[in-house]
Design a protein around this motif. Sequence first.
Motif, PDB file in Angstrom:
ATOM      1  N   ASN A   1      -6.202 -11.406 -10.027  1.00  0.00           N
ATOM      2  CA  ASN A   1      -5.053 -10.786  -9.628  1.00  0.00           C
ATOM      3  C   ASN A   1      -5.604  -9.986  -8.429  1.00  0.00           C
ATOM      4  O   ASN A   1      -6.787  -9.565  -8.335  1.00  0.00           O
TER       5      ASN A   1
ATOM      6  N   THR B   1       1.309  -6.451  -5.943  1.00  0.00           N
ATOM      7  CA  THR B   1       0.378  -7.028  -6.551  1.00  0.00           C
ATOM      8  C   THR B   1       0.767  -8.441  -6.434  1.00  0.00           C
ATOM      9  O   THR B   1       1.715  -8.860  -6.556  1.00  0.00           O
TER      10      THR B   1
ATOM     11  N   ILE C   1      -4.334  -6.248  -5.709  1.00  0.00           N
ATOM     12  CA  ILE C   1      -3.362  -5.178  -5.496  1.00  0.00           C
ATOM     13  C   ILE C   1      -3.838  -4.415  -4.331  1.00  0.00           C
ATOM     14  O   ILE C   1      -5.015  -4.420  -3.924  1.00  0.00           O
TER      15      ILE C   1
ATOM     16  N   VAL D   1      -0.957  -4.431 -14.653  1.00  0.00           N
ATOM     17  CA  VAL D   1      -0.040  -5.718 -14.272  1.00  0.00           C
ATOM     18  C   VAL D   1       0.854  -6.302 -15.379  1.00  0.00           C
ATOM     19  O   VAL D   1       1.648  -6.697 -15.189  1.00  0.00           O
TER      20      VAL D   1
ATOM     21  N   ASP E   1       3.276  -0.495  -4.520  1.00  0.00           N
ATOM     22  CA  ASP E   1       2.087  -1.105  -4.751  1.00  0.00           C
ATOM     23  C   ASP E   1       2.304  -2.690  -4.547  1.00  0.00           C
ATOM     24  O   ASP E   1       3.168  -3.029  -5.398  1.00  0.00           O
TER      25      ASP E   1
ATOM     26  N   GLU F   1      -2.572  -0.738  -2.632  1.00  0.00           N
ATOM     27  CA  GLU F   1      -1.644   0.236  -3.261  1.00  0.00           C
ATOM     28  C   GLU F   1      -1.091   1.191  -2.210  1.00  0.00           C
ATOM     29  O   GLU F   1      -1.871   1.084  -1.014  1.00  0.00           O
TER      30      GLU F   1
ATOM     31  N   LYS G   1      -5.687  -5.197 -14.064  1.00  0.00           N
ATOM     32  CA  LYS G   1      -5.211  -6.352 -14.512  1.00  0.00           C
ATOM     33  C   LYS G   1      -4.371  -6.050 -15.714  1.00  0.00           C
ATOM     34  O   LYS G   1      -3.402  -6.441 -16.071  1.00  0.00           O
TER      35      LYS G   1
END
Length: 257
Positions: A234, A223, A236, A5, A221, A238, A2
């Motif tokens: 959040n 997100t 993600i 980001v 990535d 990758e 987090k």
Amino acid sequence: MKKLVGLLIVTGMILTGCSSDDEVGMATIQVSLVDAPAEYQAVNIEILEVRINSSADTSWVALESASTGIFDVLKLTNGEEVFLGEVELPEGELSQVRLLLGDNNTLTIDGETVDLKVPSGSQSGLKLNVNANISAGVTYKLVLDFDASKSIVKAGNSGKYNLKPVIRAAMEAQTGAISGSISPAEAEAIIYAISGTDSVSSYPDGSGSFIIRALDAGTYDVTAVISDTAMYQNGIIEGVNVEIGAVQDIGTLDLSK
């Protein structure tokens, strides 16, 4: 993750604007003109307009920001080309492209410049079949390859020449895309595809689906950054590999806590 980001957003690494969900389902077509070599000194062709249609939209759609005018096609060899413009079309099959030619067409041969007469059918719109499938989120390059040696026809011994265009239309995919969805769909999120210091972004639609389009080949990535941190988190994924001409479906990003 987090914090990473958040740092990306604060430091201004988001370089491109967000695309809205009304772009889902659309492909971008960029049109360029090139030429095969011919034994003349100049072949000047006047292009007034370029239009395209598809199976999803049978009406003729004109190119946006069209670059029209008179072009010496003999200069468009060895990697040189003229960008004629671009247009967005619904995914499906790109059917035809139509060139509207003007009257200011000339040929220079043996140091003399003469007019090229264009058949009336070509003046009203020279139609070329493409019949290529296009996918949402992908940018395509439609190359119009003008064959000057086959397009110039001498009219007997009068010293006059006719222009009967022989043009090959070929599609080249230029970018790829990433698609997916978020869950729950009502979570307010911005989706970023991040590669190095660059990123492209999109918003999910009402069902939670999204597509991030016009991506160069490479590894990203993906997100999801949410606004309501009390309700959601959040997400993600990758290492998403993007290939030219393909849409990579990454499935669902779970944003629930």
